[in-house]
Design an enzyme around this catalytic site. Structure first.
Site, PDB file in Angstrom:
ATOM      1  N   GLY A  12     -51.234 -26.776 -20.008  1.00  0.00           N
ATOM      2  CA  GLY A  12     -52.085 -27.364 -18.980  1.00  0.00           C
ATOM      3  C   GLY A  12     -52.223 -28.877 -19.033  1.00  0.00           C
ATOM      4  O   GLY A  12     -53.237 -29.410 -18.595  1.00  0.00           O
ATOM      5  N   MET A  90     -46.449 -20.156 -13.877  1.00  0.00           N
ATOM      6  CA  MET A  90     -45.080 -19.649 -13.983  1.00  0.00           C
ATOM      7  C   MET A  90     -44.884 -18.251 -13.402  1.00  0.00           C
ATOM      8  O   MET A  90     -43.950 -17.546 -13.786  1.00  0.00           O
ATOM      9  CB  MET A  90     -44.619 -19.703 -15.447  1.00  0.00           C
ATOM     10  N   ASN A 107     -47.623 -27.705  -5.618  1.00  0.00           N
ATOM     11  CA  ASN A 107     -46.977 -27.329  -6.879  1.00  0.00           C
ATOM     12  C   ASN A 107     -46.266 -28.548  -7.441  1.00  0.00           C
ATOM     13  O   ASN A 107     -45.782 -29.388  -6.684  1.00  0.00           O
ATOM     14  CB  ASN A 107     -45.947 -26.216  -6.635  1.00  0.00           C
ATOM     15  N   HIS A 109     -43.000 -29.479  -9.789  1.00  0.00           N
ATOM     16  CA  HIS A 109     -41.763 -28.864 -10.267  1.00  0.00           C
ATOM     17  C   HIS A 109     -40.948 -29.935 -11.004  1.00  0.00           C
ATOM     18  O   HIS A 109     -40.775 -31.039 -10.481  1.00  0.00           O
ATOM     19  CB  HIS A 109     -40.973 -28.308  -9.083  1.00  0.00           C
ATOM     20  N   SER A 136     -41.100 -33.335  -8.867  1.00  0.00           N
ATOM     21  CA  SER A 136     -41.500 -33.342  -7.458  1.00  0.00           C
ATOM     22  C   SER A 136     -42.823 -32.601  -7.298  1.00  0.00           C
ATOM     23  O   SER A 136     -43.041 -31.571  -7.941  1.00  0.00           O
ATOM     24  CB  SER A 136     -40.460 -32.616  -6.592  1.00  0.00           C
ATOM     25  N   GLU A 143     -40.674 -19.736   0.435  1.00  0.00           N
ATOM     26  CA  GLU A 143     -39.402 -19.906  -0.278  1.00  0.00           C
ATOM     27  C   GLU A 143     -39.618 -20.745  -1.533  1.00  0.00           C
ATOM     28  O   GLU A 143     -40.218 -21.830  -1.462  1.00  0.00           O
ATOM     29  CB  GLU A 143     -38.379 -20.586   0.643  1.00  0.00           C
ATOM     30  N   ASP A 145     -39.928 -23.224  -4.390  1.00  0.00           N
ATOM     31  CA  ASP A 145     -39.666 -24.651  -4.633  1.00  0.00           C
ATOM     32  C   ASP A 145     -38.998 -25.353  -3.447  1.00  0.00           C
ATOM     33  O   ASP A 145     -38.213 -26.297  -3.637  1.00  0.00           O
ATOM     34  CB  ASP A 145     -38.801 -24.830  -5.897  1.00  0.00           C
TER      35      ASP A 145
HETATM   36  C1  GAR Z   1     -44.511 -28.967 -16.261  1.00  0.00           C
HETATM   37  O1  GAR Z   1     -43.384 -29.668 -16.694  1.00  0.00           O
HETATM   38  C2  GAR Z   1     -44.319 -28.469 -14.845  1.00  0.00           C
HETATM   39  O2  GAR Z   1     -43.581 -29.354 -14.050  1.00  0.00           O
HETATM   40  C3  GAR Z   1     -43.539 -27.197 -15.083  1.00  0.00           C
HETATM   41  O3  GAR Z   1     -44.141 -26.617 -16.219  1.00  0.00           O
HETATM   42  C4  GAR Z   1     -44.666 -27.653 -17.057  1.00  0.00           C
HETATM   43  C5  GAR Z   1     -46.106 -27.334 -17.351  1.00  0.00           C
HETATM   44  O4  GAR Z   1     -46.633 -28.205 -18.320  1.00  0.00           O
HETATM   45  N1  GAR Z   1     -43.611 -26.338 -13.958  1.00  0.00           N
HETATM   46  C6  GAR Z   1     -42.645 -25.481 -13.619  1.00  0.00           C
HETATM   47  O5  GAR Z   1     -41.621 -25.355 -14.245  1.00  0.00           O
HETATM   48  C7  GAR Z   1     -42.937 -24.675 -12.371  1.00  0.00           C
HETATM   49  N2  GAR Z   1     -41.795 -23.895 -12.025  1.00  0.00           N
HETATM   50  P1  GAR Z   1     -48.205 -28.329 -18.503  1.00  0.00           P
HETATM   51  O6  GAR Z   1     -48.747 -26.899 -18.699  1.00  0.00           O
HETATM   52  O7  GAR Z   1     -48.347 -29.134 -19.749  1.00  0.00           O
HETATM   53  O8  GAR Z   1     -48.779 -28.996 -17.295  1.00  0.00           O
END
Ligand code: GAR
Length: 198
Positions: A12, A90, A107, A109, A136, A143, A145
């Site tokens: 998080g 996720m 979101n 990504h 991004s 759909e 991402d």
């Molecule tokens: C981040 O890098 C985010 O961009 C990615 O998960 C990580 C979460 O880190 N998100 C994805 O891959 C979504 N498909 P965090 O829990 O430290 O914020």
């Protein structure tokens, strides 16, 4: 004042940056943080910042996505959010769920979309020989991402980068990008934000 709900699955760190940003004259406030994993490290961090939390363990629903989402949406709706931010969440959400928050779900990504939707983004950028990678923030549409992009942050891919090294470099920029996009979005500004590593 806009009310913001945030969904996480792990540590998080993006959620922490979002919550920290929403103080003072910021146009939004965090009202709830939720997770599909009761053990997500971010839940304790949110609670420590005074934000109510909840968890709905997807494993208890054994593949029944509709039942999982029905349980997930309940505490979110109860918090009456104007904006729902996915921050390292996720689980793929069904079109039904997405449509409930159409135009107000964001979101982050870890790639320069439309490149590399889905998983293993950093490894894919390295293997492709890309000179640049990044993150991004986009509006969530059914759909995966593929929704309209609200902001991107670019970092260089360095020679001999491992996926973890690149991920760490991108994450630093995610922490700048997401709060900036959210602040503008809460003000009704959807002009794409463009950041480069300082
Ligand atoms: C981040 O890098 C985010 O961009 C990615 O998960 C990580 C979460 O880190 N998100 C994805 O891959 C979504 N498909 P965090 O829990 O430290 O914020």
């Amino acid at each position: 004042m806009k009310r913001v709900a945030i969904l996480i699955s792990g540590g998080g760190s993006n959620m922490v940056k979002l919550v920290e940003s929403m103080t003072g004259d910021h146009p939004a406030r965090a009202v709830i943080v939720g997770s599909n994993d009761p053990h997500a490290g971010g839940l304790a961090k949110a609670a420590a910042m005074g934000v109510p939390t909840f968890a709905v363990d997807h494993r208890a629903y054994k593949g029944d996505r509709a039942a999982f989402e029905a349980a997930l949406i309940e505490p979110i709706l109860a918090a009456q959010p104007d904006i729902l931010c996915l921050a390292g969440f996720m689980r793929i959400l069904t079109p039904d769920f997405v449509q409930r928050f159409e135009g107000r779900m964001l979101n982050i990504h870890p790639s320069l979309l439309p490149k590399y939707p889905g998983l293993h983004t950093h490894q894919r950028a390295i293997e492709a020989g890309d000179a640049e990678a990044g993150a991004s923030v986009h509006l969530v549409t059914p759909e995966l991402d593929a929704g309209p992009i609200l902001g991107q942050a670019v970092v260089p891919v360095l020679p001999d980068d491992t996926p973890d090294q690149l991920a760490a470099r991108v994450l630093v920029q995610e922490h700048r990008l997401y709060p900036e996009v959210l602040r503008r979005f809460a003000l009704g500004d959807q002009t794409p934000v463009s950041l480069t590593a300082a």
